[in-house]
Design a protein around this motif. Sequence first.
Motif, PDB file in Angstrom:
ATOM      1  N   THR A  80       0.821  -1.208   0.000  1.00 56.88           N
ATOM      2  CA  THR A  80       0.000   0.000   0.000  1.00 56.88           C
ATOM      3  C   THR A  80       0.856   1.260   0.000  1.00 56.88           C
ATOM      4  OG1 THR A  80      -0.117  -0.104   2.412  1.00 56.88           O
ATOM      5  CG2 THR A  80      -1.976  -1.022   1.187  1.00 56.88           C
ATOM      6  N   VAL A  81       0.255   2.337  -0.495  1.00 58.08           N
ATOM      7  CA  VAL A  81       0.769   3.696  -0.347  1.00 58.08           C
ATOM      8  C   VAL A  81       0.039   4.318   0.840  1.00 58.08           C
ATOM      9  CG1 VAL A  81       1.017   5.952  -1.432  1.00 58.08           C
ATOM     10  CG2 VAL A  81       1.135   3.872  -2.830  1.00 58.08           C
ATOM     11  N   ASN A  82       0.789   4.940   1.748  1.00 59.79           N
ATOM     12  CA  ASN A  82       0.199   5.463   2.983  1.00 59.79           C
ATOM     13  C   ASN A  82       0.641   6.894   3.239  1.00 59.79           C
ATOM     14  OD1 ASN A  82      -0.841   2.804   4.535  1.00 59.79           O
ATOM     15  ND2 ASN A  82       1.006   2.357   3.367  1.00 59.79           N
ATOM     16  N   ILE A  83      -0.324   7.797   3.361  1.00 58.29           N
ATOM     17  CA  ILE A  83      -0.042   9.199   3.675  1.00 58.29           C
ATOM     18  C   ILE A  83      -1.047   9.631   4.738  1.00 58.29           C
ATOM     19  CG2 ILE A  83       0.390  11.487   2.742  1.00 58.29           C
ATOM     20  CD1 ILE A  83       0.197  10.267  -0.084  1.00 58.29           C
ATOM     21  N   ALA A  84      -0.565  10.276   5.797  1.00 55.03           N
ATOM     22  CA  ALA A  84      -1.471  10.650   6.886  1.00 55.03           C
ATOM     23  C   ALA A  84      -1.101  12.000   7.474  1.00 55.03           C
ATOM     24  CB  ALA A  84      -1.454   9.587   7.982  1.00 55.03           C
ATOM     25  N   LEU A  85      -2.080  12.610   8.113  1.00 55.81           N
ATOM     26  CA  LEU A  85      -1.880  13.795   8.939  1.00 55.81           C
ATOM     27  C   LEU A  85      -2.103  13.400  10.385  1.00 55.81           C
ATOM     28  CD1 LEU A  85      -1.620  16.918   9.414  1.00 55.81           C
ATOM     29  CD2 LEU A  85      -4.131  17.007   9.172  1.00 55.81           C
ATOM     30  N   VAL A  86      -1.116  13.698  11.228  1.00 56.86           N
ATOM     31  CA  VAL A  86      -1.237  13.506  12.672  1.00 56.86           C
ATOM     32  C   VAL A  86      -1.401  14.877  13.309  1.00 56.86           C
ATOM     33  CG1 VAL A  86      -0.014  12.784  14.760  1.00 56.86           C
ATOM     34  CG2 VAL A  86       0.126  11.391  12.683  1.00 56.86           C
ATOM     35  N   GLU A  87      -2.422  15.025  14.152  1.00 58.92           N
ATOM     36  CA  GLU A  87      -2.655  16.277  14.854  1.00 58.92           C
ATOM     37  C   GLU A  87      -2.707  16.006  16.360  1.00 58.92           C
ATOM     38  OE1 GLU A  87      -5.264  19.199  12.308  1.00 58.92           O
ATOM     39  OE2 GLU A  87      -6.273  17.245  12.330  1.00 58.92           O
ATOM     40  N   ASP A  88      -1.822  16.692  17.084  1.00 54.43           N
ATOM     41  CA  ASP A  88      -1.752  16.520  18.542  1.00 54.43           C
ATOM     42  C   ASP A  88      -1.651  15.039  18.913  1.00 54.43           C
ATOM     43  OD1 ASP A  88      -1.870  19.283  19.036  1.00 54.43           O
ATOM     44  OD2 ASP A  88      -4.062  19.258  18.931  1.00 54.43           O
TER      45      ASP A  88
ATOM     46  N   VAL B 281      -7.835   5.967   8.851  1.00 56.69           N
ATOM     47  CA  VAL B 281      -8.995   5.393   8.158  1.00 56.69           C
ATOM     48  C   VAL B 281      -9.880   4.628   9.146  1.00 56.69           C
ATOM     49  CG1 VAL B 281      -9.687   3.652   6.451  1.00 56.69           C
ATOM     50  CG2 VAL B 281      -7.901   5.321   5.892  1.00 56.69           C
ATOM     51  N   LEU B 282      -9.257   3.874  10.031  1.00 55.49           N
ATOM     52  CA  LEU B 282     -10.041   3.127  11.026  1.00 55.49           C
ATOM     53  C   LEU B 282     -10.757   4.075  11.979  1.00 55.49           C
ATOM     54  CD1 LEU B 282     -10.977   0.478  12.204  1.00 55.49           C
ATOM     55  CD2 LEU B 282      -8.803   0.294  13.421  1.00 55.49           C
ATOM     56  N   ASN B 283     -10.079   5.133  12.419  1.00 59.54           N
ATOM     57  CA  ASN B 283     -10.742   6.127  13.272  1.00 59.54           C
ATOM     58  C   ASN B 283     -11.975   6.695  12.586  1.00 59.54           C
ATOM     59  OD1 ASN B 283      -8.928   5.980  15.394  1.00 59.54           O
ATOM     60  ND2 ASN B 283      -7.798   7.831  14.851  1.00 59.54           N
TER      61      ASN B 283
ATOM     62  N   PRO C 293      -3.775  10.410  14.575  1.00 55.65           N
ATOM     63  CA  PRO C 293      -3.956  10.409  13.118  1.00 55.65           C
ATOM     64  C   PRO C 293      -5.411  10.775  12.772  1.00 55.65           C
ATOM     65  CG  PRO C 293      -3.008   8.333  13.908  1.00 55.65           C
ATOM     66  CD  PRO C 293      -3.563   9.046  15.095  1.00 55.65           C
ATOM     67  N   THR C 294      -5.580  11.940  12.162  1.00 56.57           N
ATOM     68  CA  THR C 294      -6.935  12.435  11.894  1.00 56.57           C
ATOM     69  C   THR C 294      -7.354  12.307  10.435  1.00 56.57           C
ATOM     70  OG1 THR C 294      -6.098  14.684  11.558  1.00 56.57           O
ATOM     71  CG2 THR C 294      -6.815  14.078  13.800  1.00 56.57           C
ATOM     72  N   ARG C 295      -6.404  12.287   9.528  1.00 55.21           N
ATOM     73  CA  ARG C 295      -6.712  12.171   8.108  1.00 55.21           C
ATOM     74  C   ARG C 295      -5.698  11.230   7.473  1.00 55.21           C
ATOM     75  NH1 ARG C 295     -10.124  14.888  10.113  1.00 55.21           N
ATOM     76  NH2 ARG C 295     -11.361  16.573   9.196  1.00 55.21           N
ATOM     77  N   GLY C 296      -6.140  10.478   6.459  1.00 57.38           N
ATOM     78  CA  GLY C 296      -5.199   9.585   5.807  1.00 57.38           C
ATOM     79  C   GLY C 296      -5.762   8.937   4.569  1.00 57.38           C
ATOM     80  N   VAL C 297      -4.848   8.416   3.760  1.00 54.68           N
ATOM     81  CA  VAL C 297      -5.224   7.641   2.583  1.00 54.68           C
ATOM     82  C   VAL C 297      -4.381   6.374   2.566  1.00 54.68           C
ATOM     83  CG1 VAL C 297      -3.606   8.928   1.115  1.00 54.68           C
ATOM     84  CG2 VAL C 297      -5.461   7.640   0.058  1.00 54.68           C
ATOM     85  N   VAL C 298      -5.028   5.263   2.243  1.00 52.84           N
ATOM     86  CA  VAL C 298      -4.366   3.979   2.031  1.00 52.84           C
ATOM     87  C   VAL C 298      -4.791   3.496   0.645  1.00 52.84           C
ATOM     88  CG1 VAL C 298      -4.152   1.575   2.769  1.00 52.84           C
ATOM     89  CG2 VAL C 298      -4.356   3.395   4.492  1.00 52.84           C
ATOM     90  N   TYR C 299      -3.813   3.324  -0.231  1.00 51.07           N
ATOM     91  CA  TYR C 299      -4.094   2.891  -1.599  1.00 51.07           C
ATOM     92  C   TYR C 299      -3.325   1.617  -1.888  1.00 51.07           C
ATOM     93  CZ  TYR C 299      -4.096   3.006  -6.747  1.00 51.07           C
ATOM     94  OH  TYR C 299      -4.231   2.693  -8.088  1.00 51.07           O
TER      95      TYR C 299
END
Length: 265
Positions: free
Chosen positions: A101-109, A224-226, A112-118
């Motif tokens: 997979t390709v994995n890109i995420a944003l972690v805030e405080d 994504v799970l969140n 992980p609040t936003r992300g893509v798994v392709y």
Amino acid sequence: MNYSELTIVLRRLALEAGDKIMAIYEADDFEVKSKSDDSPVTEADEAADALISAGLRAAFPDMPLVTEEQADSHDLDAMTFLIVDPLDGTKEFVKRRGDFTVNIALVEDGVPTRGVVYAPARGRMFYTDSVGNSVEEIGPFDKAAPGETKRIRVSEPDNAALLVVASKSHRDQATDDYINLYEVADAKSAGSSLKFCLVATGEADIYPRLGRTMEWDTAAGHAVLNGAGGRVVRFDDHTPLAYGKEGFANPFFIAYAPGVELKQG
């Protein structure tokens, strides 16, 4: 952070990286090297990393960036940052088994609040939308604009007949012993961060990981799970798995649908 813009950028970069990865994957041969920890790295990892990193730095120049393939980024001390694993499941890639997979995420405080798994070889793409809900996009995929999506949600598990997913390349006796604490209807193996996504879609109820992982391995799948109503907790005390840890190394963890009655390992 403009979450609408973030969603568009993360999705596009994941698709562009997927194209580079698949061009190498479908070639007759490709080079495999070993990193300092003896894990494999290929030209696909490096090409995808270069593309994603350049795209993120252009779009979000003020946001710290952590990526697996750039060691100098591993010294970052921050709780809010972008984090990338350009090719998770390199062993699956090398063996041409498709579960990468390709994995890109944003972690805030630390979350992980936003992300893509392709998963380009599987034709599956999961991401959080602009408001943080998780969706699976139905291919074929157009880089210019999202296609049809469906909202995904975790299962309402039956604790007398649980669906378990575990690592394909890192399965061990400790994992099997822990799974045996549950009443299991079906157990499957999968590679890379796809395991988080199978819990997010309700195709599995629980994914225990009793082995070494890094935050870039897990952040996008965790996001994504969140966004699908799931949780990820530490294996030892069942507190939420946090991010921005020194060295970006994870403890053992459990990803699950909230209805699962967790056992103490």
